[in-house]
Design an enzyme around this catalytic site. Structure first.
Site, PDB file in Angstrom:
ATOM      1  N   LYS A 112      -5.343   9.807  -3.945  1.00  0.00           N
ATOM      2  CA  LYS A 112      -4.202   9.063  -3.429  1.00  0.00           C
ATOM      3  C   LYS A 112      -4.089   9.435  -1.956  1.00  0.00           C
ATOM      4  O   LYS A 112      -3.779  10.566  -1.609  1.00  0.00           O
ATOM      5  CB  LYS A 112      -2.922   9.415  -4.161  1.00  0.00           C
ATOM      6  N   CYS A 416      31.680   9.980 -15.903  1.00  0.00           N
ATOM      7  CA  CYS A 416      33.095   9.768 -15.685  1.00  0.00           C
ATOM      8  C   CYS A 416      33.337   8.277 -15.914  1.00  0.00           C
ATOM      9  O   CYS A 416      32.685   7.438 -15.310  1.00  0.00           O
ATOM     10  CB  CYS A 416      33.482  10.129 -14.252  1.00  0.00           C
TER      11      CYS A 416
HETATM   12  S1  IVH Z   1      -3.133   1.587  -6.179  1.00  0.00           S
HETATM   13  C1  IVH Z   1      -1.978  -1.611  -8.377  1.00  0.00           C
HETATM   14  N1  IVH Z   1      -4.590   3.562  -5.260  1.00  0.00           N
HETATM   15  O1  IVH Z   1       0.205   4.602  -2.605  1.00  0.00           O
HETATM   16  C2  IVH Z   1      -1.507  -0.340  -7.816  1.00  0.00           C
HETATM   17  N2  IVH Z   1      -2.545   3.110  -4.152  1.00  0.00           N
HETATM   18  O2  IVH Z   1       2.623   5.032  -4.085  1.00  0.00           O
HETATM   19  C3  IVH Z   1      -1.344  -0.366  -6.345  1.00  0.00           C
HETATM   20  N3  IVH Z   1      -2.112   4.542  -2.220  1.00  0.00           N
HETATM   21  O3  IVH Z   1       1.422   1.364  -2.116  1.00  0.00           O
HETATM   22  C4  IVH Z   1      -1.629   0.886  -5.653  1.00  0.00           C
HETATM   23  N4  IVH Z   1      -3.971   5.716  -2.365  1.00  0.00           N
HETATM   24  O4  IVH Z   1      -0.222   2.325  -0.378  1.00  0.00           O
HETATM   25  C5  IVH Z   1      -3.453   2.867  -5.114  1.00  0.00           C
HETATM   26  N5  IVH Z   1      -6.025   5.222  -4.557  1.00  0.00           N
HETATM   27  C6  IVH Z   1      -4.892   4.541  -4.402  1.00  0.00           C
HETATM   28  C7  IVH Z   1      -3.984   4.826  -3.369  1.00  0.00           C
HETATM   29  C8  IVH Z   1      -2.798   4.082  -3.283  1.00  0.00           C
HETATM   30  C9  IVH Z   1      -2.855   5.531  -1.691  1.00  0.00           C
HETATM   31  C10 IVH Z   1      -0.790   4.120  -1.739  1.00  0.00           C
HETATM   32  C11 IVH Z   1      -0.589   2.634  -1.686  1.00  0.00           C
HETATM   33  C12 IVH Z   1       0.558   2.343  -2.612  1.00  0.00           C
HETATM   34  C13 IVH Z   1       1.233   3.666  -2.697  1.00  0.00           C
HETATM   35  C14 IVH Z   1       1.986   3.806  -4.009  1.00  0.00           C
END
Ligand code: IVH
Length: 652
Positions: A112, A416
């Site tokens: 990621k 609440c």
């Molecule tokens: S998939 C269909 N893969 O993280 C799912 N996102 O927190 C769409 N990102 O908006 C996202 N690395 O900008 C995907 N290997 C990865 C990623 C990734 C970074 C970012 C992306 C997304 C955000 C979500």
């Protein structure tokens, strides 16, 4: 240089650049590259009509823009649900398996990346448009800037229309270089590579973007007509088109495989050129992804398994109670201040009382806290070994700490129920005025509290009844401040429908769901039936019930507020779904089903206009096996062509 030599040299330059920027494996010296580049440039000056679109000289735009234009993604860009530990991973896998009813999935794991997301649209093999994520449906057109990114191919060997999504990042070294340069120039420093990357991508002057050496890392695709049944193969195809592949990726089997991969990536990440903030796990089989589908925000087939960011030890000074706009009482730990990644942390949410009990957190305890990225700091665990007997437990509250009324204890949540509890009213108004709702400038926490204490507001609608004379009587309010506040409130009239709906603070209905409600029903959402609500993509029974209950209890107040605010309702377009065919001109030719056919019936409700003849204004020609002159005309005009199967895939 002859034309032949020119063509050869452009290929050579592109090959050198590919090795340098995509493969990280240079095969030419900088000098060699520069010499060739200048020769190519000289030829192009003499023969501007012969410039190849993929020439490296075509990357650097030199005209700053006044502003970015808005642009629509061909298909929605999703975000990811976060998980943080083994337990949450187990639960996610369970949900996936349950959703698949016994069919076994494999999982594609990749990094990621921590940057800014970008959607690249290629048509007939050429980069047509680059759009930032925005709200997932509409973003900003940053094509000029994206062209300067060397790992974004200008030309790819894929004829069909395709959206390639990825993250624009700055490598750690480049980040340090830029900040050192900014320091020398006396400019403010970027806080982290993510902010720096996002800021660099959104420069109006593409020359600034070009100088920042951004990198594009693909992670997925939107509209496409690839037929590979596995995501991993699809991505392999994308990398082979000239995009940069992740430093580590693998298809694994289940929990054990994912954990092993996670541990490896976590251990190796410091050695990678780019910042990672976790690992993304995606179901590899496209058919299974389709079965799992999406919630309003996330795909159910993917999850972000975040790395534990920096952990620090500190002490719990106190545990206080906060009452939110929905009445939920949240315990918050007041901590001895500690610094994590440049931010002083003094509070951490404890979520609810079940969690305090489960983690056995007491006032006076030493605790480990964790802060990762933008996430609010949380307490990982207490350290009972360091207790000296002076620690005290907190009891579950029975009465509201703000209004004193009796609380409803539902187990995980304690609420609440007094609708006029000061905390509920004040927080509801703060929320209503916040950026993602009515965006009323200057109406923050302190002012709302002051207005409440003075008896001037008891609900949102009272904001619109405030008078200049009343404000002038308040401490700290002079003429200018009073006038500005009244103006800001007045300006919120006529706001977009979704902002209004979001501002109501209906439980489980956030920004995305508010937009969907307005798209489907406009202001008529207050009369939507359960059935109609459930028909919205991603709306589950909990969300539908929440809308219905909210409207049942608050109908009068909502109607009165609507009459005052008069939100702009978009044209309700009950059946038109956002998607690749919306607003597009399509022509059908020799399709199995012909004009007036099944295809027409399928794409017209999606907002497509089907007509008989092909022109430059046509967006798609959908053709069958014996397609003839209309097909040829489309190709010669550069209009996108789709087979019936390709079209059906786009519909999915
Ligand atoms: S998939 C269909 N893969 O993280 C799912 N996102 O927190 C769409 N990102 O908006 C996202 N690395 O900008 C995907 N290997 C990865 C990623 C990734 C970074 C970012 C992306 C997304 C955000 C979500």
């Amino acid at each position: 240089m002859s034309e032949e030599a020119y063509l050869r040299n452009v290929d050579l330059l592109n090959k050198y650049a590919y090795h340098y920027y995509v493969l990280d494996d240079p095969i030419a010296s900088d000098e060699e590259y520069d010499r060739l580049y200048h020769e190519v440039l000289a030829f192009e000056r003499e023969h501007p009509q012969k410039i190849r679109p993929d020439s490296p000289t075509q990357r650097v735009g030199d005209r700053p823009l006044d502003a970015f234009e808005k642009a629509k993604h061909l298909s929605r860009m999703w975000s990811l649900e976060d998980i943080f530990d083994e337990d949450e991973l187990r639960k996610w896998i369970e949900r996936v398996e349950k959703g698949l009813d016994g069919q076994r999935a494999h999982y594609y794991c990749e990094p990621k990346y921590d940057g800014a997301s970008l959607n690249l649209i290629y048509e007939h093999g050429k980069l047509r448009q680059a759009i930032t994520r925005g709200d997932g449906v509409i973003g900003e057109d940053v094509t000029q800037n994206a062209r300067t990114i060397r790992s974004v191919p200008l030309v790819i060997d894929e004829e069909s229309l395709i959206e390639i999504r990825g993250e624009v990042v700055l490598f750690k070294e480049e980040f340090d270089r830029i900040n050192a340069e900014r320091e020398r120039a006396g400019e403010p420093l970027f806080a982290n590579p993510r902010n720096a990357a996002a800021g660099s991508l959104r420069q109006l002057d593409p020359r600034i973007t070009a100088a920042r050496n951004l990198v594009f890392l693909p992670y997925g695709i939107g509209v496409n007509s690839l037929t590979t049944p596995r995501l991993s193969d699809m991505m392999a195809r994308i990398y082979s088109l000239g995009f940069k592949a992740p430093p580590l990726r693998r298809v694994v089997d289940g929990f054990e495989g994912i954990e092993a991969m996670y541990e490896q990536m976590k251990a190796e990440r410091d050695g990678y050129a780019m910042m990672l903030d976790g690992m993304v796990v995606k179901v590899d089989e496209i058919a299974l992804q389709e079965i799992l589908g999406y919630t309003v925000k996330f795909p159910r087939w993917a999850v972000a398994y975040k790395f534990p960011a920096v952990e620090k030890m500190t002490k719990v000074r106190d545990i206080i109670l906060q009452v939110g706009r929905t009445g939920v009482v949240t315990p918050v730990a007041v901590l001895e201040p500690v610094e994590i990644e440049g931010v002083t942390v003094e509070r951490a949410t404890l979520h609810n009382f079940d969690e305090i009990e489960r983690k056995d957190i007491r006032i006076g305890d030493h605790v480990i806290i964790l802060r990762s990225g933008d996430v609010i700091p949380k307490i990982v665990k207490s350290i009972p070994q360091r207790r000296d007997g002076s620690e005290t437990r907190v009891a579950r509250p029975t009465h509201c700490p703000v209004c004193g009324s009796e609380l409803l204890d539902e187990g995980a949540l304690i609420k609440c129920q007094n609708l006029s509890c000061e905390a509920r009213v004040v927080n509801a108004i703060i929320y209503y005025a916040s950026k993602q709702c009515l965006n009323i400038d200057g109406l923050g926490e302190r002012i709302v509290e002051t207005l409440y204490k003075a008896g001037l507001v008891r609900s949102v609608i009272d904001l619109y009844r405030l008078r200049f004379e009343d404000l002038m009587k308040l401490e700290g309010f002079k003429e200018k401040k009073s006038r500005n506040l009244l103006e800001a409130i007045e300006k919120s009239k006529g706001t977009e429908c979704w902002r209004f709906v979001n501002g109501l603070g209906i439980e489980h209905i956030g920004e995305v769901a508010s937009k969907q409600l307005c798209e489907h029903f406009g202001l008529g959402f207050i009369d939507a039936t359960e059935e109609a609500l459930l028909a919205i993509d991603g709306f589950g029974s909990e969300m539908a019930a929440s809308v219905l209950e909210f409207v049942r209890v608050n109908r009068e107040q909502i109607t009165a507020l609507m009459e005052t605010v008069k939100p702009k309702a978009p044209e309700p377009k009950a059946e038109v779904k956002e998607g690749p065919f919306e607003g597009k001109a399509a022509v059908l030719t020799r399709t199995k089903s012909g004009p007036g056919s099944v295809i027409e019936a399928e794409i017209e409700p999606l907002g497509a206009k089907v007509s008989g003849s092909v022109s430059k204004k046509t967006d798609f020609v959908i053709y069958g096996e014996e397609a003839g002159s209309k097909y040829d005309k489309a190709v010669s005009l550069g209009v996108a062509t789709l087979t019936e199967d390709e079209m059906k895939r786009m519909l999915q």
